[in-house]
Design an enzyme around this catalytic site. Structure first.
Site, mmCIF file in Angstrom:
data_model
loop_
_atom_site.group_PDB
_atom_site.id
_atom_site.type_symbol
_atom_site.label_atom_id
_atom_site.label_comp_id
_atom_site.label_asym_id
_atom_site.label_seq_id
_atom_site.Cartn_x
_atom_site.Cartn_y
_atom_site.Cartn_z
ATOM 1 N N LYS A 218 0.492 -1.243 -0.109
ATOM 2 C CA LYS A 218 0.076 0.082 0.314
ATOM 3 C C LYS A 218 0.845 1.399 -0.028
ATOM 4 O O LYS A 218 2.129 1.379 0.564
ATOM 5 C CB LYS A 218 -0.922 0.446 1.034
ATOM 6 C CG LYS A 218 -2.142 -0.948 1.423
ATOM 7 C CD LYS A 218 -3.084 -0.963 2.235
ATOM 8 C CE LYS A 218 -3.482 -2.525 2.105
ATOM 9 N NZ LYS A 218 -4.689 -2.113 3.671
ATOM 10 N N HIS B 246 -1.905 -5.475 1.340
ATOM 11 C CA HIS B 246 -2.934 -6.175 1.365
ATOM 12 C C HIS B 246 -2.681 -7.879 0.469
ATOM 13 O O HIS B 246 -1.571 -7.304 -0.149
ATOM 14 C CB HIS B 246 -3.789 -5.853 0.018
ATOM 15 C CG HIS B 246 -5.176 -6.082 -0.851
ATOM 16 N ND1 HIS B 246 -6.670 -6.525 -0.284
ATOM 17 C CD2 HIS B 246 -5.126 -6.799 -1.741
ATOM 18 C CE1 HIS B 246 -6.743 -6.596 -0.934
ATOM 19 N NE2 HIS B 246 -6.221 -7.352 -1.985
ATOM 20 N N TYR C 268 -12.705 -1.905 -3.539
ATOM 21 C CA TYR C 268 -13.398 -2.355 -2.071
ATOM 22 C C TYR C 268 -14.401 -3.098 -1.772
ATOM 23 O O TYR C 268 -15.095 -2.076 -0.738
ATOM 24 C CB TYR C 268 -12.816 -1.219 -1.504
ATOM 25 C CG TYR C 268 -10.948 -1.810 -0.796
ATOM 26 C CD1 TYR C 268 -10.688 -3.142 -0.099
ATOM 27 C CD2 TYR C 268 -10.348 -0.782 -0.771
ATOM 28 C CE1 TYR C 268 -9.578 -3.316 0.894
ATOM 29 C CE2 TYR C 268 -8.732 -1.223 -0.677
ATOM 30 C CZ TYR C 268 -8.357 -1.931 -0.031
ATOM 31 O OH TYR C 268 -7.632 -2.804 0.918
ATOM 32 N N GLU D 4 -9.553 -9.999 -8.690
ATOM 33 C CA GLU D 4 -8.148 -8.912 -7.800
ATOM 34 C C GLU D 4 -7.622 -8.641 -9.034
ATOM 35 O O GLU D 4 -7.342 -7.525 -9.320
ATOM 36 C CB GLU D 4 -7.904 -8.956 -6.407
ATOM 37 C CG GLU D 4 -9.231 -8.430 -5.335
ATOM 38 C CD GLU D 4 -8.476 -8.539 -4.004
ATOM 39 O OE1 GLU D 4 -7.042 -9.003 -3.822
ATOM 40 O OE2 GLU D 4 -9.263 -8.597 -2.998
ATOM 41 N N ASN E 110 -1.822 -0.307 7.129
ATOM 42 C CA ASN E 110 -1.330 -1.668 7.675
ATOM 43 C C ASN E 110 -0.138 -2.051 6.479
ATOM 44 O O ASN E 110 -0.709 -2.647 6.230
ATOM 45 C CB ASN E 110 -2.455 -2.320 7.891
ATOM 46 C CG ASN E 110 -3.443 -2.702 6.460
ATOM 47 O OD1 ASN E 110 -3.623 -1.671 5.647
ATOM 48 N ND2 ASN E 110 -4.270 -3.229 7.439
HETATM 49 P P1 GDP Z 1 -7.652 -6.927 4.781
HETATM 50 O O1 GDP Z 1 -8.197 -8.262 4.191
HETATM 51 O O2 GDP Z 1 -6.304 -7.958 5.731
HETATM 52 O O3 GDP Z 1 -6.804 -5.982 4.601
HETATM 53 O O4 GDP Z 1 -9.128 -6.397 6.030
HETATM 54 P P2 GDP Z 1 -10.400 -6.037 4.586
HETATM 55 O O5 GDP Z 1 -10.306 -6.271 4.386
HETATM 56 O O6 GDP Z 1 -11.671 -6.486 5.848
HETATM 57 O O7 GDP Z 1 -10.115 -4.111 5.445
HETATM 58 C C1 GDP Z 1 -9.676 -3.679 3.685
HETATM 59 C C2 GDP Z 1 -8.642 -2.932 4.571
HETATM 60 O O8 GDP Z 1 -9.660 -1.618 4.844
HETATM 61 C C3 GDP Z 1 -7.967 -3.181 5.955
HETATM 62 O O9 GDP Z 1 -6.692 -3.763 5.693
HETATM 63 C C4 GDP Z 1 -7.923 -1.601 6.491
HETATM 64 O O10 GDP Z 1 -6.491 -1.139 5.575
HETATM 65 C C5 GDP Z 1 -8.873 -1.298 6.162
HETATM 66 N N1 GDP Z 1 -9.053 -1.208 7.335
HETATM 67 C C6 GDP Z 1 -10.161 -2.687 8.125
HETATM 68 N N2 GDP Z 1 -11.022 -1.783 9.362
HETATM 69 C C7 GDP Z 1 -10.654 -0.810 9.477
HETATM 70 C C8 GDP Z 1 -10.913 -0.312 10.640
HETATM 71 O O11 GDP Z 1 -11.426 -0.217 11.566
HETATM 72 N N3 GDP Z 1 -10.472 1.511 10.344
HETATM 73 C C9 GDP Z 1 -10.070 2.153 9.597
HETATM 74 N N4 GDP Z 1 -9.512 3.241 9.843
HETATM 75 N N5 GDP Z 1 -9.562 1.214 8.398
HETATM 76 C C10 GDP Z 1 -9.768 -0.649 8.115
HETATM 77 MG MG MG Z 2 -10.131 -7.678 2.111
#
Ligand code: GDP
Ligand code: MG
Length: 153
Positions: free
Chosen positions: A11, A117, A51, A128, A114
């Site tokens: 990222k 991805h 997303y 994707e 974080n």
């Molecule tokens: P991943 O698959 O582990 O990347 O997680 P998800 O698909 O649930 O979410 C996508 C991305 O959204 C995450 O990698 C984070 O960058 C962001 N994200 C997820 N949950 C949160 C949250 O509670 N707060 C914020 N600020 N960002 C979040």
């Molecule tokens: Mg995800």
């Protein structure tokens, strides 16, 4: 071998912090094969597709801004069980819950920064990869180390 592919991205925060090398190294060291890579600053429309499943989340707008704030290093990695294993190399979504030794557990603190991805299921990986790469951008090649990484083809 049942060949599986996953979409992995460094990222914008990971790119800015100089983590492309360390992240690639973890996948290379494990034995996975890089089949596509490019640096791209994704558009808002592109990220909203990527997303789409998170569009009702309160953090969605901030997530799109964050992900479009600079270049992303987009990659496709291939190998046995690479989707699930890629996720374990990345660590938990929330870096504070990620084990040391994972990318997020070693390099990140906030969930909204974080650094990487990874696709979380084979069907999403396919979608994707198709969203981020054209077919001619994904290489088919045999790793010289293949027979030393896999017991059986
Ligand atoms: P991943 O698959 O582990 O990347 O997680 P998800 O698909 O649930 O979410 C996508 C991305 O959204 C995450 O990698 C984070 O960058 C962001 N994200 C997820 N949950 C949160 C949250 O509670 N707060 C914020 N600020 N960002 C979040
Ligand atoms: Mg995800």
């Amino acid at each position: 071998m049942t060949s599986e592919q996953t979409f992995i991205a460094v990222k914008p925060d990971g790119v800015q912090r100089g983590l492309i090398g360390p992240i690639i190294t973890r996948f290379e060291n494990r034995g996975f094969k890089l089949v596509a890579i490019k640096l791209v600053t994704p558009s808002k429309e592109h990220l909203e597709k990527h997303y789409a499943d998170l569009s009702d989340k309160p953090f969605f707008k901030g997530l799109i801004t964050y992900m479009g704030s600079g270049p992303v290093c987009a990659m496709v990695w291939e190998g046995r069980d690479v989707v699930k294993t890629g996720r374990s190399i990345l660590g938990a979504t929330n870096p504070l819950a990620s084990a040391p030794g994972t990318i997020r557990g070693d390099f990140a603190i906030d969930v909204g920064r974080n650094v990487c991805h990874g696709s979380d299921a084979v069907e999403f990986a396919k979608k994707e990869i198709a969203l981020w790469f054209g077919k001619d951008e994904v290489q088919s090649w045999k790793q010289a180390s293949f027979d030393w990484i896999y017991e059986k083809p």
